[in-house]
Write an enzyme that holds these catalytic residues in place. Structure first.
Site, PDB file in Angstrom:
ATOM      1  CB  SER A 174      -4.918  -4.686   3.515  1.00 33.83           C
ATOM      2  OG  SER A 174      -4.790  -3.276   3.587  1.00 33.83           O
ATOM      3  CE  LYS A 175       1.648  -8.267   3.849  1.00 31.06           C
ATOM      4  NZ  LYS A 175       1.707  -8.804   5.205  1.00 31.06           N
ATOM      5  NE  ARG A 176      -5.248   0.281   2.564  1.00 29.03           N
ATOM      6  CZ  ARG A 176      -6.191   0.911   3.274  1.00 29.03           C
ATOM      7  NH1 ARG A 176      -5.860   1.915   4.051  1.00 29.03           N
ATOM      8  NH2 ARG A 176      -7.449   0.533   3.205  1.00 29.03           N
ATOM      9  CG  HIS A 177      -5.088  -1.585   8.092  1.00 26.22           C
ATOM     10  ND1 HIS A 177      -5.806  -2.325   7.181  1.00 26.22           N
ATOM     11  CD2 HIS A 177      -5.699  -0.385   8.166  1.00 26.22           C
ATOM     12  CE1 HIS A 177      -6.823  -1.597   6.743  1.00 26.22           C
ATOM     13  NE2 HIS A 177      -6.771  -0.418   7.311  1.00 26.22           N
ATOM     14  N   GLY A 178      -0.487  -2.631   8.653  1.00 31.20           N
ATOM     15  CA  GLY A 178       0.601  -3.234   9.430  1.00 31.20           C
ATOM     16  C   GLY A 178       0.567  -4.739   9.276  1.00 31.20           C
TER      17      GLY A 178
END
Ligand code: GLU
Length: 501
Positions: free
Chosen positions: A250-254
């Site tokens: 998800s977004k928090r992984h990039g």
């Protein structure tokens, strides 16, 4: 055999969904099956035309094509759920008549309260079944009173639903834990679990290959197939693509979307090849293979069920491979936006593109991504001897007798030399060597600094001829002005004199 990819157009194409699309494509192209693209846009609030267009563009960019779809039509259309509402309506009516479905008048407030109550009392938070118990007459009276109900599917009680998943093996669910799902919302739009069954059945889909996040929907769907008198397809649930911490990517992984990886400068063939390796292996110890060969070797039986971690390092490794193989003219075109981003503005004509193509190999062979190409070629477009000499360490190096000799001799030799190709450059370097008795690194390092203004960079045999080739370009080539080797050497010698004075 018929397979499909059925994205909801509610955002960018996530690489996990791209992998689902790819596995369907590989299955279809490797077996002669038809591949269908269906747009699941019944959620009017979240679905957009822009997202649909972006998904189609990204799938095409990846090199995937389909045999039937909203953009190309086909015998089982339409291929957008929003254009199939009449079909869902008629099947819902059929279920109502057979009492396999019922009207549900519960308000959201009511449903929320029921849910809270269930949770507080340790019961599963499924539909409480309030309207299941309404008689036909009661429901008819409320309809006549102007209420706008949803339609729920009546899940049969006390049954086991068992299916053999092509990836996960036997999967079993008890109907008692499944609440009656809404199949048509109060606004008349079909819910996912219903529309997907009607569509897959009418589109004669034989294999549903999709993300594991849908496995708990499958028993509801199988029960709907039964209630509608359709034969369920074979299901294959692919493990999700995870981030390094083993939670769904998800977004928090990039970066998560195909568009983001494209913008980062990955080639489509690299992304496709890498995605194919998440949870599947082409076998024979091979990893980097053209998409057609991947398709030839693909089988659902070969897909693993453990979760795959998205490893950008490995994607970069695949990308390096494909960057080395790619046609330089194509890479030159693809690199243009990154030059622009790096502040190197150009509008090359054919001649300019040819020049870029001739130069790009020395950059693309040593970077992970296209976005790193401009930095590797910056020596062509930005030459500033004084700026280079602002570096103390470099100046200390240049103070040395031998090095100063190389700088001076190089400037003198070049003053009289024509533009350099590889041979001419070797000749000149040799003459400088003879004049200064410097050799190896002591010779070539100062030459590099003088001609590129940098301590590091591509091979001089490639860089030096590229500089002079660029210096000869007419303005019409649309390439920023490139300072030639002769002018560089002269400017550097002057700047060094200034600095050392
Ligand atoms: N529209 C659904 C999704 O994007 C499709 C699920 C399915 O393939 O059945 O998740």
């Amino acid at each position: 055999m018929r397979v499909r990819f059925a994205p909801s157009p509610t955002g960018q194409l996530h690489v996990g969904n791209a992998r689902t699309a790819l596995f369907n494509w590989l299955l279809a192209r490797g077996s002669g099956a038809s591949f269908i693209l269906r747009i699941e846009d019944t959620d009017a609030e979240r679905s957009t035309k822009e997202s649909e267009a972006a998904i189609v563009r990204d799938l095409r960019w990846l090199g995937l094509d389909w045999d039937e779809g909203p953009d190309i039509g086909g015998a089982h259309g339409p291929y957008r759920q929003s254009e199939r509402l009449h079909l869902y309506g008629s099947y819902a009516a059929e279920l109502l008549t057979a009492e396999a479905a019922y009207y549900c008048f519960c308000s959201t407030t009511q449903l929320d309260a029921d849910r809270q109550d269930a949770l507080a009392n340790g019961r599963p938070a499924r539909y409480a079944g309030t309207c299941r118990r309404l008689s036909r007459e009661q429901a008819a009276a409320r309809l006549a009173g102007g209420e706008r109900p949803a339609i729920r599917f009546r899940v049969p009680e006390a049954r086991d639903v068992v299916f053999t998943d092509a990836v996960r093996g036997d999967v079993r669910f008890q109907t008692d834990v499944i609440g009656d799902p809404v199949i048509v919302r109060a606004d008349g739009t079909p819910a996912y679990n219903f529309a997907v069954v009607v569509d897959d059945a009418l589109m004669a889909v034989t294999h549903v290959v999709r993300g594991e996040d849908h496995i708990s929907n499958t028993p509801r769907q199988i029960l709907l197939y039964e209630a509608l008198g359709f034969t369920p397809p074979t299901f294959a649930h692919l493990s999700l693509v995870m981030g390094p911490d083993h939670s769904p990517l998800s977004k928090r992984h990039g970066a998560t979307s195909v568009a983001e990886f494209r913008a980062k400068g990955y080639l489509p063939e690299a992304l496709v090849n890498y995605l194919a390796l998440i949870g599947w292996s082409p076998g024979g110890g091979d990893e980097l293979l053209p998409i057609e060969e991947l398709a030839r070797r693909f089988s659902l039986e070969g897909v693993g069920h453990s979760a795959g971690v998205f490893d950008e390092e490995k994607l970069a490794w695949a990308n390096r491979h494909y960057l080395k193989m790619a046609d330089p003219a194509r890479l030159a075109e693809l690199a243009l936006p990154y030059f622009k981003e790096a502040g190197v503005l150009m509008a090359p004509n054919d001649r300019g593109l040819q020049f870029l193509a001739s130069a790009i190999g020395m950059a693309s062979a040593s970077v992970d991504r296209l976005s790193q190409v401009p930095a590797r070629l910056a020596f062509l477009f930005h030459y500033d001897a004084a700026a280079a000499l602002a570096d103390e360490r470099l100046v200390a190096e240049m103070r040395e007798e031998g090095t100063r000799g190389v700088v001076a001799a190089l400037a003198e030799e070049l003053a009289a030399a024509p533009r350099l190709d590889r041979e001419k450059f070797r000749e000149i370097a040799n003459r400088v060597k003879v004049r200064t008795s410097q050799k190896g690194k002591a010779l070539f390092h100062p030459i590099r600094v003088v001609l590129t203004g940098r301590a590091e960079g591509p091979e001089l045999d490639l860089a030096v001829p590229a500089i002079d080739l660029g210096a000869e370009l007419p303005a019409s080539a649309g390439i920023p002005k490139i300072v030639g080797n002769r002018e560089r050497a002269a400017a550097f010698a002057r700047a060094l004199e200034e600095t050392l004075r």
